[in-house]
Scaffold this motif. Structure first.
Motif, PDB file in Angstrom:
ATOM      1  N   ILE C 402       0.860  -1.195   0.000  1.00 44.37           N
ATOM      2  CA  ILE C 402       0.000   0.000   0.000  1.00 44.37           C
ATOM      3  C   ILE C 402       0.888   1.235   0.000  1.00 44.37           C
ATOM      4  O   ILE C 402       0.650   2.201  -0.705  1.00 44.37           O
ATOM      5  N   TYR C 403       1.933   1.171   0.802  1.00 42.52           N
ATOM      6  CA  TYR C 403       2.801   2.337   0.886  1.00 42.52           C
ATOM      7  C   TYR C 403       3.832   2.377  -0.241  1.00 42.52           C
ATOM      8  O   TYR C 403       4.060   3.413  -0.851  1.00 42.52           O
ATOM      9  N   ILE C 404       4.495   1.244  -0.509  1.00 42.38           N
ATOM     10  CA  ILE C 404       5.629   1.308  -1.435  1.00 42.38           C
ATOM     11  C   ILE C 404       5.274   1.106  -2.905  1.00 42.38           C
ATOM     12  O   ILE C 404       6.130   1.300  -3.767  1.00 42.38           O
ATOM     13  N   HIS C 405       4.033   0.748  -3.194  1.00 44.86           N
ATOM     14  CA  HIS C 405       3.631   0.641  -4.602  1.00 44.86           C
ATOM     15  C   HIS C 405       3.870   1.961  -5.310  1.00 44.86           C
ATOM     16  O   HIS C 405       3.574   3.028  -4.777  1.00 44.86           O
ATOM     17  N   ASP C 406       4.380   1.893  -6.531  1.00 46.49           N
ATOM     18  CA  ASP C 406       4.604   3.105  -7.327  1.00 46.49           C
ATOM     19  C   ASP C 406       5.547   4.103  -6.671  1.00 46.49           C
ATOM     20  O   ASP C 406       5.489   5.307  -6.945  1.00 46.49           O
ATOM     21  N   THR C 407       6.439   3.603  -5.778  1.00 45.02           N
ATOM     22  CA  THR C 407       7.526   4.457  -5.293  1.00 45.02           C
ATOM     23  C   THR C 407       8.836   3.905  -5.824  1.00 45.02           C
ATOM     24  O   THR C 407       8.880   2.844  -6.442  1.00 45.02           O
ATOM     25  N   PRO C 464      20.923   3.685  -2.338  1.00 47.97           N
ATOM     26  CA  PRO C 464      20.171   4.848  -1.849  1.00 47.97           C
ATOM     27  C   PRO C 464      18.770   4.935  -2.435  1.00 47.97           C
ATOM     28  O   PRO C 464      17.889   5.553  -1.848  1.00 47.97           O
ATOM     29  N   MET C 465      18.559   4.285  -3.585  1.00 48.28           N
ATOM     30  CA  MET C 465      17.230   4.371  -4.193  1.00 48.28           C
ATOM     31  C   MET C 465      16.173   3.728  -3.305  1.00 48.28           C
ATOM     32  O   MET C 465      15.010   4.122  -3.316  1.00 48.28           O
ATOM     33  N   HIS C 466      16.577   2.703  -2.518  1.00 44.95           N
ATOM     34  CA  HIS C 466      15.627   2.127  -1.562  1.00 44.95           C
ATOM     35  C   HIS C 466      15.180   3.187  -0.573  1.00 44.95           C
ATOM     36  O   HIS C 466      13.998   3.266  -0.215  1.00 44.95           O
ATOM     37  N   LEU C 467      16.123   4.004  -0.111  1.00 40.00           N
ATOM     38  CA  LEU C 467      15.792   5.024   0.880  1.00 40.00           C
ATOM     39  C   LEU C 467      14.861   6.076   0.278  1.00 40.00           C
ATOM     40  O   LEU C 467      13.931   6.547   0.929  1.00 40.00           O
ATOM     41  N   VAL C 468      15.136   6.426  -0.974  1.00 35.33           N
ATOM     42  CA  VAL C 468      14.269   7.388  -1.655  1.00 35.33           C
ATOM     43  C   VAL C 468      12.848   6.845  -1.730  1.00 35.33           C
ATOM     44  O   VAL C 468      11.873   7.563  -1.533  1.00 35.33           O
ATOM     45  N   GLY C 469      12.749   5.541  -1.996  1.00 38.35           N
ATOM     46  CA  GLY C 469      11.419   4.928  -2.053  1.00 38.35           C
ATOM     47  C   GLY C 469      10.749   4.895  -0.699  1.00 38.35           C
ATOM     48  O   GLY C 469       9.555   5.165  -0.585  1.00 38.35           O
ATOM     49  N   VAL C 470      11.512   4.547   0.327  1.00 37.38           N
ATOM     50  CA  VAL C 470      10.946   4.546   1.680  1.00 37.38           C
ATOM     51  C   VAL C 470      10.473   5.948   2.052  1.00 37.38           C
ATOM     52  O   VAL C 470       9.468   6.127   2.732  1.00 37.38           O
ATOM     53  N   GLY C 471      11.187   6.948   1.555  1.00 37.40           N
ATOM     54  CA  GLY C 471      10.774   8.331   1.807  1.00 37.40           C
ATOM     55  C   GLY C 471       9.489   8.707   1.094  1.00 37.40           C
ATOM     56  O   GLY C 471       8.919   9.756   1.359  1.00 37.40           O
ATOM     57  N   GLY C 472       9.052   7.837   0.189  1.00 34.67           N
ATOM     58  CA  GLY C 472       7.752   8.059  -0.434  1.00 34.67           C
ATOM     59  C   GLY C 472       7.794   8.631  -1.838  1.00 34.67           C
ATOM     60  O   GLY C 472       6.741   8.939  -2.403  1.00 34.67           O
ATOM     61  N   MET C 473       9.006   8.761  -2.437  1.00 36.69           N
ATOM     62  CA  MET C 473       9.049   9.386  -3.756  1.00 36.69           C
ATOM     63  C   MET C 473       8.354   8.528  -4.794  1.00 36.69           C
ATOM     64  O   MET C 473       8.681   7.349  -4.959  1.00 36.69           O
ATOM     65  N   MET C 474       7.437   9.131  -5.500  1.00 39.38           N
ATOM     66  CA  MET C 474       6.621   8.400  -6.461  1.00 39.38           C
ATOM     67  C   MET C 474       7.414   8.148  -7.733  1.00 39.38           C
ATOM     68  O   MET C 474       8.352   8.877  -8.071  1.00 39.38           O
ATOM     69  N   ARG C 475       6.998   7.116  -8.478  1.00 30.20           N
ATOM     70  CA  ARG C 475       7.610   6.843  -9.771  1.00 30.20           C
ATOM     71  C   ARG C 475       7.116   7.833 -10.806  1.00 30.20           C
ATOM     72  O   ARG C 475       6.032   8.401 -10.673  1.00 30.20           O
ATOM     73  N   ARG C 476       7.921   7.980 -11.841  1.00 24.21           N
ATOM     74  CA  ARG C 476       7.497   8.684 -13.043  1.00 24.21           C
ATOM     75  C   ARG C 476       7.171  10.150 -12.835  1.00 24.21           C
ATOM     76  O   ARG C 476       6.479  10.751 -13.658  1.00 24.21           O
TER      77      ARG C 476
END
Lengths: 237, 196, 584
Positions: C402-407, C464-476
């Motif tokens: 729910i949280y990490i989809h599309d991040t 570091p991209m994992h951390l960016v995703g955990v921070g909530g940055m959306m794809r695209r």
């Protein structure tokens, strides 16, 4: 890694974060053990003069056990994660608790239209209101958001509430949350929706109970009435 | 000291399957085609079960054309089998005759299909008219393209190697497998689209 | 001296191959080795294009709304003096994914390595259907041309993501892209047709053209991986072809398969896409794993641990891959009750892959490991794949998704699994089989430089991209600075971009190495790595027809370090005579 999560201001956000932590520790330990073993073997078994490799094909049961046992362990850990996951999923997406505040959010290229039913609590009446990119809710109460789309698929994302739900034209999809702390939080769109996807965002304002009452009385009712069509989508789900 | 025999482990059993290589290739090809049409048919069935008004839309389809087409295709499968029998019997004349008839029947199917489409479009039923029509044109159109492909293959067989050689025997058999497959797809499409 | 003696029956087969002209030998060739190199060349060209697209996207992410360094020459309407608009960014996102999956991973890992090695490894003179093989590479070339052209039509290239979700992709007015998206669909359809033809060839060749003595359980694991991949591809691509036909009809004929206004359903596409999409990622993963397995055996001088069980585990993973697809759709609007079943099957698929990983590590145990360049890349693949596999657990858990989809967490996950196995594994294969393919050795030191730079900058970019995703940055999204909650992540984004730039530069030693070695490299002997599989019994490079005589196979492919024998390898087609006979 978990410290990079945005601040959690949601009730079930705690459950999701703790599931995150569980998976993180389980996989973290597994990862370190496996990589450590790999590294150890690379150091211990590098080619040395006079020492030959051992001819071990791994097709005997005794040898296979060395792999099957770790695999069984992986399976057990997977099941643990899935059991916790089932509980958490049931809590978040399994059912919508009775809602104290109801809103409808319509995603479109490229903003969120937020509709309130007004004090009478009925849709399609004269006290319905529409806001653009602004969602206001009181703290500590169940907010139900019915999500629709006017054109393409968007995704309603509240990072600080650990809520995300795709918004699909032709469907009305309910979501809910309970905010635990007043503040202003962004609502980005999390599904590629066109050239304006980047930058498409709204704002969630969580008020104290008194603040919310004031906002409804002063600002919400001051807006012109909204035309909330009963069927924004043709095929309700 | 190893005996040589333990290090050389001979295998007496045959290694390739008894299925000729070409036939194996055609069967794999047909398997993938089954997933294409299967996917499309599954989508049609699922979408239809969840929709309304399709029966009424389907009522506008003629029954004459598909019945004729079914007759045409089934006959062409039969003539294809006879072409294969002819090449096995080393009868080049009958081979040419039956291949020609199969080609003509295939062309006949396409002509009937074209007539059917024009009739429907004249009545105002286009792919975009509704979801039933979208599926109808999509499924029968894709099938018709496959019929066209089969016609071309059979025509090439007829024109390039008209005599009943061994190579030709294999090719006629493989083309026959494809042709029967195209026929079978029609056997599924016919009731799903016209009889429900 | 060795107590093994080669016993080969001398039998020269005549061929008229030498008399063919340039066009029939190198352009319209039916020789599987030439076709393999054609696929390799096309795949590597597309890899350059895809890599440069990644650079441009990362530049925009790190320094939004600044001109992309070195790209001011790109004309309008694509870019404006180096500045990129959001439409172009979306096109880059879309084409980067499409190119890397369908025009780099498939042609290099499946088609190039598969075409070159399968006939050699089974002891055949060529594929079962050489002319169909030639047709498949030319259809792929046509697909490449169509995709290339799609950039230059009005409206630009496809911009709805490599996943192409409707309604965005179903009507031109939603993206502003017209023929670009139609051509994208056509290019994909042609690519699918090409690989269907290739798959038929691979399967039939392995089933029917094996050399005498080569039973299925004596096949190298690379071959097994290729045939499982071929079966997965052939059985999963059909529904997507059906779906693509429907999408094309929606765009060109105004139908409404995916548009609710006409009774259609956008989710139908998602199911069709991912029913194929998930097996597809295993299709591109398995050949790379096969390459790693071959190399680990050779450079540990040990049999592969649990050879048969690896095959069974792979088949189980392949079957499971057909029932996990909706883990890409947990929050897409599907019935929430479907989420946990798919979450369970998804997490179960980690078990067979864990088996294969553990078996690889067990192969190293008590080995005599040589750290050649191919071995370094193979080990690097394994080490990085483990991280990718582990992050799969996060993504497979529905509530966490729910949280990490599309991040960017998802992006980090699939780059760790796909990049490590296709790119690092691909490099492992190239360094290992370059001598066989081209008759020259690649320079080893330059190879090691390439390895270390690649592995360091790959990890530097994607951890570091994992951390960016955990921070909530959306794809695209094209500009993270548009969001307040993403601004603390910006230093990470800059770091990632710099690492990606260094990663791209780190490929220069490889290009230099290839070019230089092709021209002036040390000439390769027949079996420079002392390996057992059949391709090493042919000359480097093999002539048309591969073998002077069709080999006879006496054993499995991994008989290394047999106790009591003088040399630590025993090729599959070497006949062992008794010691007495050998000494006389």
């Amino acid at each position: 890694m978990l410290s990079w999560l945005p601040e959690n201001v949601s009730t079930y956000g705690t459950d999701i974060d703790s599931l995150f932590a569980l998976i993180y520790y389980i996989t973290g330990v597994t990862f370190l053990l496996v990589e450590g073993l790999l590294l150890l073997f690379l150091i211990l078994y590098r080619r040395r003069q006079g020492r030959r490799a051992a001819y071990i094909a791994g097709d005997r049961v005794g040898e296979l056990t060395w792999i099957l046992v770790p695999c069984a362990l992986v399976l057990v850990l997977d099941v643990w994660i899935d059991v916790r996951g089932t509980e958490t999923w049931e809590k978040v997406k399994g059912h919508i608790p009775p809602a104290e505040v109801q809103v409808r959010v319509v995603g479109k290229q490229f903003n969120w239209d937020v509709f309130y039913p007004g004090p009478d609590g009925q849709w399609g009446t004269v006290d319905d209101r529409r806001l653009e990119n602004e969602l206001h809710v009181p703290v500590g109460q169940v907010v139900e958001v019915v999500l629709e789309s006017q054109d393409v698929i968007h995704s309603f994302f509240l990072p600080h509430l650990r809520l995300k739900q795709d918004v699909v034209p032709g469907r009305k999809i309910p979501a809910w949350f309970v905010a635990t702390k007043p503040g202003r939080y962004e609502i980005p769109c999390a599904e590629l929706c066109g050239f304006g996807h980047s930058g498409m965002k709204g704002w969630l304002t969580v008020h104290t109970p008194e603040g919310y009452r004031d906002w409804v009385q002063q600002q919400l009712t001051a807006l012109p009435p909204a035309q909330v069509s009963a069927a924004l989508s043709t095929t309700p789900h | 000291m190893e005996q040589a025999s333990t290090l050389n482990r001979h295998i007496a059993t045959p290694l390739s399957t008894s299925v000729p290589t070409g036939k194996l290739g055609v069967w794999w090809f047909l398997a993938s085609e089954v997933t294409v049409f299967g996917g499309l048919i599954a989508c049609y069935i699922l979408t239809r079960l969840g929709s309304t008004g399709w029966k009424e839309a389907a009522a506008h389809l003629s029954l004459v054309f598909p019945l004729l087409n079914t007759l045409v295709l089934l006959t062409s499968s039969m003539t294809m089998v006879m072409a294969h029998a002819a090449v096995e019997a080393k009868d080049s004349h009958r081979l040419r005759t039956f291949l020609m008839v199969t080609v003509l029947l295939g062309v006949g199917f396409l002509l009937l299909k074209a007539m059917e489409y024009s009739r429907e479009m004249a009545q105002g039923f286009f792919p975009h008219t509704g979801l039933f029509w979208a599926f109808y044109y999509g499924m029968t159109g894709l099938h018709a393209l496959h019929v066209l492909g089969g016609v071309i293959v059979n025509l090439i067989l007829l024109l390039t190697v008209p005599t009943a050689t061994e190579t030709q025997q294999r090719r006629v058999e493989f083309a026959g497998l494809y042709w029967h497959f195209v026929d079978i797809v029609w056997i599924f499409l016919f009731p799903l689209l016209y009889l429900t | 001296m060795s107590d093994m003696v080669v016993a080969k029956v001398a039998d020269v087969t005549p061929h008229v191959y030498e008399e063919l002209g340039f066009w029939r030998k190198y352009v319209f060739s039916t020789d599987h080795k030439v076709i393999a190199k054609q696929y390799l060349a096309l795949g590597l060209l597309w890899a350059i294009a895809g890599g440069l697209m990644a650079y441009m996207m990362r530049w925009q992410l790190a320094w939004p709304e600044t001109p992309v360094l070195l790209f001011r020459w790109i004309p309008e309407p694509f870019m404006y003096d180096g500045y990129m608009g959001p439409e172009f960014y979306n096109a880059l996102v879309t084409l980067h994914g499409t190119i890397m999956v369908f025009f780099v991973a498939m042609p290099v890992l499946l088609a190039a390595f598969g075409n070159f090695l399968i006939p050699l490894m089974v002891g055949a003179r060529d594929m079962a259907f050489p002319r169909l093989n030639m047709l498949s590479v030319w259809v792929f070339a046509l697909a490449s041309l169509v995709l290339f052209v799609s950039f230059f039509v009005p409206g630009g290239a496809a911009a709805a993501g490599w996943t192409g979700y409707p309604p965005l992709s179903a009507r031109a007015e939603y993206t502003g892209v017209e023929w670009g998206l139609n051509l994208w669909l056509i290019a994909l359809a042609l690519e699918f047709a090409s690989f269907l033809m290739g798959g038929i060839n691979f399967l039939t060749t392995v089933i029917n053209l094996r050399a005498p003595g080569l039973s299925m359980f004596r096949l190298p694991l690379f071959v097994w991986m290729q045939i499982v991949a071929a079966v997965l591809f052939m059985l999963s691509v059909g529904p997507l072809i059906a779906g693509a036909v429907m999408l094309l009809m929606d765009r060109l004929l105004g139908t409404t398969f995916y548009l609710p206004a006409g009774g259609g359903d956008p989710l139908l596409w998602q199911h069709l896409f991912w029913f194929f999409g998930h097996p597809e990622v295993y299709v591109i993963l398995l050949p790379g794993l096969g390459i790693v397995l071959e190399i680990i055996a050779v450079f540990s001088r040990k049999p592969i641990f649990a050879y048969r069980s690896i095959i069974y585990a792979t088949i189980v993973a392949g079957i499971l891959s057909f029932i996990v697809w909706a883990h890409h759709q947990f929050i897409s609007g599907i019935d929430p009750r479907l989420a946990m079943p798919f979450s369970i099957t998804t997490i179960l698929i980690s078990v067979p892959f864990a088996f294969v990983v553990f078996a690889m590590i067990a192969t190293l145990w008590k080995g005599a490991i040589q750290f050649t360049t191919p071995m370094l890349f193979a080990l690097g693949t394994l080490a990085n794949f483990i991280l990718g596999g582990v992050t799969g657990i996060f993504n497979g858990s529905a509530p966490l998704d729910i949280y990490i989809h599309d991040t960017y967490f998802v992006v980090a996950h699939f780059h760790y699994t796909l990049f490590s196995v296709t790119v690092l594994g691909g490099f492992a294969g190239l360094y290992y089989w370059f001598p066989k393919m081209f008759g020259r050795m690649l320079h080893d030191t330059l190879g090691k430089v390439h390895f270390w730079l690649t592995i360091i900058f790959f990890n530097s970019a994607f951890i570091p991209m994992h951390l960016v995703g955990v921070g909530g940055m959306m794809r695209r999204i094209a500009n993270p600075l548009q969001y307040e909650f993403l601004q603390p992540l910006q230093p990470l984004n800059v770091w990632i971009t710099v690492s990606v730039i260094m990663l791209l530069i780190a490929q220069i030693p490889f290009v230099v190495n290839c070019v230089w070695s092709l021209v002036a490299g040390v000439r390769a002997e027949q079996n420079p790595w002392r390996a057992n599989t059949l391709e090493w019994s042919a000359p480097s490079p093999p002539p048309h027809g591969n073998f002077a005589a069709v080999p006879v196979v006496y054993r499995g492919p991994y008989e290394y370090s047999l106790p009591g024998s003088a040399q630590d390898w025993l090729p599959q087609d070497y006949e062992v005579l008794t010691q007495a006979a050998a000494r006389s």
